[in-house]
Write an enzyme that holds these catalytic residues in place. Sequence first.
Site, PDB file in Angstrom:
ATOM      1  N   GLU A  94      40.668  -6.830 -19.549  1.00 46.62           N
ATOM      2  CA  GLU A  94      39.589  -7.791 -19.741  1.00 46.62           C
ATOM      3  C   GLU A  94      38.776  -7.384 -20.960  1.00 46.62           C
ATOM      4  O   GLU A  94      38.654  -6.203 -21.259  1.00 46.62           O
ATOM      5  CB  GLU A  94      38.631  -7.739 -18.561  1.00 46.62           C
ATOM      6  CG  GLU A  94      39.292  -7.935 -17.243  1.00 46.62           C
ATOM      7  CD  GLU A  94      38.277  -7.855 -16.102  1.00 46.62           C
ATOM      8  OE1 GLU A  94      38.708  -7.944 -14.963  1.00 46.62           O
ATOM      9  OE2 GLU A  94      37.077  -7.696 -16.370  1.00 46.62           O
ATOM     10  N   CYS A 107      32.304  -6.446 -25.122  1.00 41.16           N
ATOM     11  CA  CYS A 107      32.472  -5.370 -24.144  1.00 41.16           C
ATOM     12  C   CYS A 107      33.963  -5.011 -24.155  1.00 41.16           C
ATOM     13  O   CYS A 107      34.812  -5.815 -23.782  1.00 41.16           O
ATOM     14  CB  CYS A 107      32.001  -5.849 -22.771  1.00 41.16           C
ATOM     15  SG  CYS A 107      32.197  -4.586 -21.520  1.00 41.16           S
ATOM     16  N   CYS A 114      41.599   2.278 -14.386  1.00 39.56           N
ATOM     17  CA  CYS A 114      40.756   3.447 -14.649  1.00 39.56           C
ATOM     18  C   CYS A 114      41.079   4.521 -13.627  1.00 39.56           C
ATOM     19  O   CYS A 114      41.348   4.226 -12.466  1.00 39.56           O
ATOM     20  CB  CYS A 114      39.282   3.067 -14.554  1.00 39.56           C
ATOM     21  SG  CYS A 114      38.173   4.437 -14.990  1.00 39.56           S
ATOM     22  N   CYS A 118      35.270   5.536  -9.397  1.00 43.46           N
ATOM     23  CA  CYS A 118      33.908   5.265  -8.906  1.00 43.46           C
ATOM     24  C   CYS A 118      34.020   4.243  -7.768  1.00 43.46           C
ATOM     25  O   CYS A 118      34.672   3.202  -7.933  1.00 43.46           O
ATOM     26  CB  CYS A 118      33.030   4.712 -10.024  1.00 43.46           C
ATOM     27  SG  CYS A 118      32.910   5.827 -11.427  1.00 43.46           S
ATOM     28  N   CYS A 121      33.272   0.356  -8.250  1.00 42.98           N
ATOM     29  CA  CYS A 121      33.759  -0.316  -9.466  1.00 42.98           C
ATOM     30  C   CYS A 121      35.133  -0.940  -9.240  1.00 42.98           C
ATOM     31  O   CYS A 121      36.041  -0.286  -8.721  1.00 42.98           O
ATOM     32  CB  CYS A 121      33.820   0.692 -10.612  1.00 42.98           C
ATOM     33  SG  CYS A 121      34.502   0.025 -12.123  1.00 42.98           S
ATOM     34  N   CYS A 337      33.067  -5.012 -14.566  1.00 39.71           N
ATOM     35  CA  CYS A 337      34.364  -4.414 -14.897  1.00 39.71           C
ATOM     36  C   CYS A 337      35.472  -4.710 -13.901  1.00 39.71           C
ATOM     37  O   CYS A 337      35.339  -4.404 -12.726  1.00 39.71           O
ATOM     38  CB  CYS A 337      34.265  -2.899 -14.924  1.00 39.71           C
ATOM     39  SG  CYS A 337      32.795  -2.265 -15.591  1.00 39.71           S
TER      40      CYS A 337
END
Length: 356
Positions: A94, A107, A114, A118, A121, A337
């Site tokens: 994205e 962004c 990832c 976290c 997220c 995100c």
Amino acid sequence: MNGSKRALWNASLEELKSWCEEHGERGFRARQIREWAGQHRVRGFDAMTNLPKRLRHELDQAWTLSSSSVSHASNDVDLTRKLLVRLADGGVIECVLIVEEDRRTLCLSTQVGCAMGCVFCASGLDGVDRSLTTGEMIEQMLHVTHLLPPNERLTHIVVMGMGEPLANLEALLPALEFATAKTGLGVSQRHVTISTVGLPKRIRQLAEAGKRYHLAVSLHASNDRIRQQIVPTAEKVTLDEILAAADAFRQETGRQVTFEYVLLADINDEAHHAQELARRLRGRDAMINLIPFNPVSGLPYREPTSTRTKAFAETLREAGFTVKVRKRKGARIDAACGQLRRSQRDSNEIVPLVSS
Ligand code: SAH
């Protein structure tokens, strides 16, 4: 799609120069080619009108200006536009264009998924597939630039999309070189913000790169116990180590560091957390960016109430910090995100191709 062609933005200027020379052309053509595609936003070699026709044809046979394509672009009322970008190997990332007054902010994503994990997220829910190449990052910059009218340009870059930027610093730095070069996109170094989960060694390495980039560190907790629960990479890294690296960055670059803090209702948003955070950060000339949790479907966390958010900000202001509470940009288009990618994948809906 362009499988047999090389991605232009993955080649360095030197490599492109050598290619030009091997094809009987002078080396300066390489710079011209990059300027046409970067600064002048042309989307095909044929439009590079000061290059010999034969060269344009040969370039088109060997290179592609874009190895990735925009598969979906959404519109929100506040003009934020979120793009899904399909990579040559089928991976999807994205990127977001945020339009606010005279700012045009990209962004940028640095990885497919990832690895940081976290818990709040969406990007990391399925782990990481791979890091992006320099070319794939430059292509994101160009995809959003192509959405702007010719008299507008990209003014800011926040490296806050999918992925952990400092885990892919080798590919990120040359992409930012292009973004900030006068012959590239001309974005001011001071208008580039790199957000990290907090990798101390890498923060020091970035400080040594000698750039004027702004650093944002995702703290999200006022003590190691809470941080370890919500930012699992923290298991190996303590707040003290992160703050020491941030201090070193401040010292080395002279630039103020931002600390990001996602507010999760009843987990880290209470008055005593704000007081503890103020104590931990005492003595630092720091900016604190409070980010009310942006709900992710399937995750058990909640947004803080606006009363809690205000009280949290007030405590930090009284302690002398500059505090910003992040506005929800693009909430309607899943602009936190990794959310759009998930919602597209989950819905199987056929999405319109708005721009490519
Ligand atoms: N890996 C980098 C960039 C991540 S995105 C980092 O960790 O900083 C930028 C910011 O958005 C980070 O502070 C991240 O923790 C935060 N974020 C991620 N998901 C969020 C959500 N659902 N709601 C609010 N903020 C979120």
